[in-house]
Design an enzyme around this catalytic site. Structure first.
Site, PDB file in Angstrom:
ATOM      1  N   HIS A  12       0.864  -1.194  -0.087  1.00  0.00           N
ATOM      2  CA  HIS A  12      -0.106  -0.041  -0.116  1.00  0.00           C
ATOM      3  C   HIS A  12       1.004   1.196  -0.093  1.00  0.00           C
ATOM      4  O   HIS A  12       0.618   2.342  -0.869  1.00  0.00           O
ATOM      5  CB  HIS A  12      -0.902  -0.129   0.999  1.00  0.00           C
ATOM      6  N   GLU A  13       1.906   1.348   0.926  1.00  0.00           N
ATOM      7  CA  GLU A  13       2.691   2.465   0.940  1.00  0.00           C
ATOM      8  C   GLU A  13       3.465   2.666  -0.423  1.00  0.00           C
ATOM      9  O   GLU A  13       3.897   3.558  -0.628  1.00  0.00           O
ATOM     10  CB  GLU A  13       3.422   2.347   2.423  1.00  0.00           C
ATOM     11  N   HIS A  16       1.978   4.288  -3.316  1.00  0.00           N
ATOM     12  CA  HIS A  16       1.980   5.969  -2.890  1.00  0.00           C
ATOM     13  C   HIS A  16       3.263   6.457  -3.583  1.00  0.00           C
ATOM     14  O   HIS A  16       3.151   7.372  -4.412  1.00  0.00           O
ATOM     15  CB  HIS A  16       1.758   6.300  -1.568  1.00  0.00           C
TER      16      HIS A  16
END
Length: 203
Positions: A12-13, A16
């Site tokens: 998820h990170e 980004h």
């Protein structure tokens, strides 16, 4: 559960950072945060303390990784507010994609008949559960969740600068609001959509 949680929150990170890098922001890359090495993304509270307390008190596993650094002004300069929205929602898109892929695998697995097959079945089951929770929870427009950032950039994109400014100022109180919401009786409504979609995706 631990393997599934790491894959969900670390990916998820990273997404980004990768989306920001696409628009010319190399902050995450220069910090070494585009690596899949989970040790680089560990947040002592979100990766260890909170998941441990939740699991041993409720049996529920949830957590987060250390946020990937993004210099959003570079992203906006190169791609506009639409690019900033994509950066905000990149992690959610990753979690939704991973949940759908894990669900597809589960529906093609036979019933577990050994410890190995049980491990595999459990691994993909938790991938579905954790990724659905991360995706839908982060969609809520409450700071510091991704949905609030996306909504703020959308407001700026539409020219609603007063709304965007108000949301940025409200961000300092967002975490408190989030905690109060989760411990209140209304939390059942917060998690209701997640239960629904988990039920759809699990065999």
């Amino acid at each position: 559960m631990v393997f599934s949680l790491i894959i969900a929150i670390v990916g998820h990170e990273i997404m980004h950072g990768l989306m920001a890098y696409r628009y010319g922001d190399d902050t995450a890359k220069n910090a070494g945060r585009l690596s899949p090495n989970p040790l680089l993304h560990v947040d002592p509270v979100g990766t260890f303390l909170v998941p441990s307390l939740l699991y041993f008190s409720t049996g529920f596993l949830f957590g987060w990784a250390k946020p990937v650094p993004v210099y959003i002004r570079t992203v906006i300069r190169n791609g506009g507010y639409l690019a900033a929205i994509q950066v905000s929602l990149a992690g959610i898109a990753y979690n939704i994609t991973l949940a759908l892929c894990a669900s597809a695998v589960l529906h093609n697995l036979t019933a577990p008949s050994s410890m190995v097959s049980l491990f595999i079945y459990s691994f993909f089951s938790y991938l579905v559960v954790i990724n659905v929770i991360l995706a839908l929870f982060n969609l809520y427009p409450i700071p510091p969740l991704d949905g609030s950032h996306a909504l703020s950039y959308f407001a700026a994109w539409m020219g609603w600068h007063k709304v965007a400014h108000w949301m940025d100022r409200a961000g300092r109180y967002g975490f408190i609001l989030l905690v109060l919401l989760l411990i209140s009786p209304f939390s059942i409504y917060v998690f209701a959509p997640m239960h629904y979609f988990i039920g759809l995706l699990l065999p």
